[in-house]
Design a protein around this motif. Structure first.
Motif, PDB file in Angstrom:
ATOM      1  N   PRO A   1      10.853   5.917  -0.681  1.00 28.50           N
ATOM      2  CA  PRO A   1      10.734   6.101   0.773  1.00 28.50           C
ATOM      3  C   PRO A   1      10.266   4.846   1.498  1.00 28.50           C
ATOM      4  O   PRO A   1      10.695   4.573   2.616  1.00 28.50           O
ATOM      5  N   THR A   2       9.379   4.066   0.850  1.00 25.64           N
ATOM      6  CA  THR A   2       8.914   2.823   1.477  1.00 25.64           C
ATOM      7  C   THR A   2      10.060   1.836   1.629  1.00 25.64           C
ATOM      8  O   THR A   2      10.260   1.246   2.706  1.00 25.64           O
TER       9      THR A   2
ATOM     10  N   ARG B   1       7.958   5.605  -9.130  1.00 24.24           N
ATOM     11  CA  ARG B   1       6.495   5.632  -9.261  1.00 24.24           C
ATOM     12  C   ARG B   1       6.068   6.816 -10.104  1.00 24.24           C
ATOM     13  O   ARG B   1       6.582   7.922  -9.963  1.00 24.24           O
TER      14      ARG B   1
ATOM     15  N   THR C   1       0.829  -1.210   0.000  1.00 24.26           N
ATOM     16  CA  THR C   1       0.000   0.000   0.000  1.00 24.26           C
ATOM     17  C   THR C   1       0.861   1.256   0.000  1.00 24.26           C
ATOM     18  O   THR C   1       0.622   2.200  -0.760  1.00 24.26           O
ATOM     19  N   LEU C   2       1.882   1.276   0.854  1.00 20.50           N
ATOM     20  CA  LEU C   2       2.755   2.452   0.937  1.00 20.50           C
ATOM     21  C   LEU C   2       3.535   2.667  -0.360  1.00 20.50           C
ATOM     22  O   LEU C   2       3.792   3.812  -0.757  1.00 20.50           O
TER      23      LEU C   2
ATOM     24  N   GLU D   1      13.146   7.728  -7.135  1.00 19.00           N
ATOM     25  CA  GLU D   1      11.745   7.324  -7.159  1.00 19.00           C
ATOM     26  C   GLU D   1      11.364   6.895  -8.570  1.00 19.00           C
ATOM     27  O   GLU D   1      11.758   7.521  -9.553  1.00 19.00           O
TER      28      GLU D   1
ATOM     29  N   THR E   1      12.708   3.172   4.246  1.00 19.17           N
ATOM     30  CA  THR E   1      12.209   3.076   5.619  1.00 19.17           C
ATOM     31  C   THR E   1      12.162   1.626   6.087  1.00 19.17           C
ATOM     32  O   THR E   1      12.565   1.309   7.219  1.00 19.17           O
TER      33      THR E   1
ATOM     34  N   ARG F   1       1.100   4.562  -2.530  1.00 19.54           N
ATOM     35  CA  ARG F   1       0.630   5.856  -2.035  1.00 19.54           C
ATOM     36  C   ARG F   1       1.770   6.813  -1.686  1.00 19.54           C
ATOM     37  O   ARG F   1       1.714   8.005  -1.993  1.00 19.54           O
ATOM     38  N   TRP F   2       2.783   6.305  -1.037  1.00 20.07           N
ATOM     39  CA  TRP F   2       3.886   7.117  -0.542  1.00 20.07           C
ATOM     40  C   TRP F   2       5.028   7.185  -1.548  1.00 20.07           C
ATOM     41  O   TRP F   2       5.713   8.200  -1.685  1.00 20.07           O
ATOM     42  N   GLY F   3       5.261   6.074  -2.227  1.00 25.66           N
ATOM     43  CA  GLY F   3       6.344   5.997  -3.185  1.00 25.66           C
ATOM     44  C   GLY F   3       7.217   4.781  -2.940  1.00 25.66           C
ATOM     45  O   GLY F   3       7.296   4.274  -1.813  1.00 25.66           O
TER      46      GLY F   3
END
Length: 438
Positions: A83-84, A195, A74-75, A193, A87, A78-80
């Motif tokens: 970063p997912t 996405r 999901t992240l 990134e 992290t 939505r987040w990219g």
């Protein structure tokens, strides 16, 4: 010489520079994947836990993984991806050290749970990133090369971990954490990134309806179900196979040698698979893979000597080598671009479920119906899966064609973060250099 150069160019040439950064990260991460190899031994011999307590800890790792792969998918959408992934790998490195320093059972169990969540949260983001950066025509080669790196790194880690453990088990956790962190930094700084923000067309699934979209995608869920059954067969090699070999009077060291044939065959032969299956029907390849895998595990029912067990491993490894790149390319084509991370997460979830269910089901069948029934059952399931692939294959290919037509750019596409200039990437790492395919 020209033939060798042509084979190498056909196998590894022309792939994007960002793929090679991902490939390098995979290899480094797997070279340091020490802890999982020795976790059961560490928990029982070094920490003094019982077998049931060790099983609880390893099971919690799997529970955390099931949660992590769902959240990570999901992240990633939505987040990219970047970063997912960063992290998750940073959290995984921290929790790896925490697990190595933990002493009470509750602390070890909590550490395993959180480590599993962080480690598996990275998988959907990495898988989506791989699809993002590699053109469709090159994905079969790219996934085969990445799978080769995974097995080369893991096979090497099993050997290196034995030497590292002699200096103290804490060193295993430190090296594992360090390689995870190095991988995160390589991908974060060099890949960027991937996405893309796509305009939501009329009738397209909004992010809030992503789960509903996936649950309504019967073609995709059918493919996931087939992968779940394949994983239930395949994961018997780390649960019931060592027990069967022990009943045959063979030592754990013999099991280690026999199972190492799996990694050796993949490292030696996987790079030839793309040319072997290119242009062939994926449904036929996956059906053949299921049949060969089932036969390999089924023959275990008749094995007593080490050489016979080794033969069965070689047979089902051939099935694995056919299945893995075909699976990867197909899941890429069945995943809508805006939901790619979540589709990857659901697909990864099938492995997490199988990881928890395979030893339980295998143990119950073996205990109540006998060892031979378990392995013959694997052969029957493999045959049934082969038929299912042949039946469901045309629908999957139609869905893939439909998604390709939708993904064809007919309107402007906004990139959330532009990638680094291709010239700079090519200067930093050239995919044509032999060093990148070692």
């Amino acid at each position: 010489m020209r033939t060798v150069r042509g084979w190498f160019q056909d196998t590894a040439g022309g792939l994007p520079a960002r793929f090679w950064y991902l490939w390098t990260g995979t290899l480094i991460n797997r070279l340091g994947s020490f802890v999982l190899v020795f976790l059961a031994i560490y928990l029982t011999q070094e920490r003094g836990f019982s077998a049931s307590q060790a099983g609880l800890v390893i099971g919690l790792w799997g529970v955390g993984g099931a949660v992590g792969t769902t959240i990570g998918g999901t992240l990633a959408d939505r987040w990219g991806r970047r970063p997912t992934l960063f992290t998750a790998q940073l959290g995984g490195a921290v929790m790896m050290l925490a697990l190595g320093l933990a002493r009470p059972l509750w602390a070890v169990a909590l550490g395993a749970l959180l480590l599993g969540a962080f480690a598996e949260a990275a998988r959907p983001a990495f898988g989506a990133m791989m699809i993002d950066v590699v053109p469709e025509k090159d994905r079969l080669r790219a996934f085969s090369l990445n799978y080769w790196a995974i097995n080369l790194g893991f096979a090497s880690a099993a050997v290196l971990a034995g030497f590292a453990a002699q200096a103290g088990y804490l060193l295993l956790f430190i090296i594992d954490a360090a390689t995870t962190l190095v991988t995160a930094l390589i991908i974060f700084t060099r890949v960027g990134e991937t996405r893309r923000a796509r305009p939501v067309s009329k009738g397209a699934a909004a992010p809030t309806g992503a789960l509903r979209t996936i649950l309504a995608d019967r073609v995709f869920l059918g493919f996931v179900a087939l992968n779940l059954f394949a994983a239930l067969i395949f994961l018997q090699h780390i649960s019931m196979l060592p027990i069967a070999m022990g009943d045959s009077g063979l030592s754990p060291a013999t099991y280690g040698t026999v199972i190492a044939l799996n990694g050796v065959l993949i490292v030696v032969g996987q790079l030839f698979v793309p040319r072997l299956i290119r242009g062939r029907s994926r449904s036929h390849v996956l059906a053949l893979a299921a049949l060969v895998t089932g036969v390999g595990f089924g023959l275990t029912a008749f094995a007593e000597a080490a050489w016979f067990y080794g033969l069965t491993v070689l047979i089902w490894t051939l099935g694995e080598m056919l299945q893995s790149p075909s699976n990867a390319t197909l899941i890429a084509e069945l995943s809508p671009g805006e939901l790619r991370g979540r589709y990857q997460g659901v697909f990864s979830l099938s492995w997490q479920i199988a990881g928890a269910a395979a030893p339980i089901l295998g143990g119950l069948i073996r205990e109540h119906a006998g060892n031979s029934t378990l392995w013959v059952g694997c052969a029957i399931l493999g045959g049934a899966m082969a038929v299912a692939h042949l039946i469901s294959g045309p629908a999957r290919e139609r869905r893939a064609v439909a998604l390709r037509s939708v993904a064809t750019p007919t309107e402007p596409v906004t990139v959330i973060e532009p990638p680094a200039p291709q010239a700079a990437e090519a200067a930093a790492i050239s995919p044509a250099e032999p060093a990148h395919a070692n």
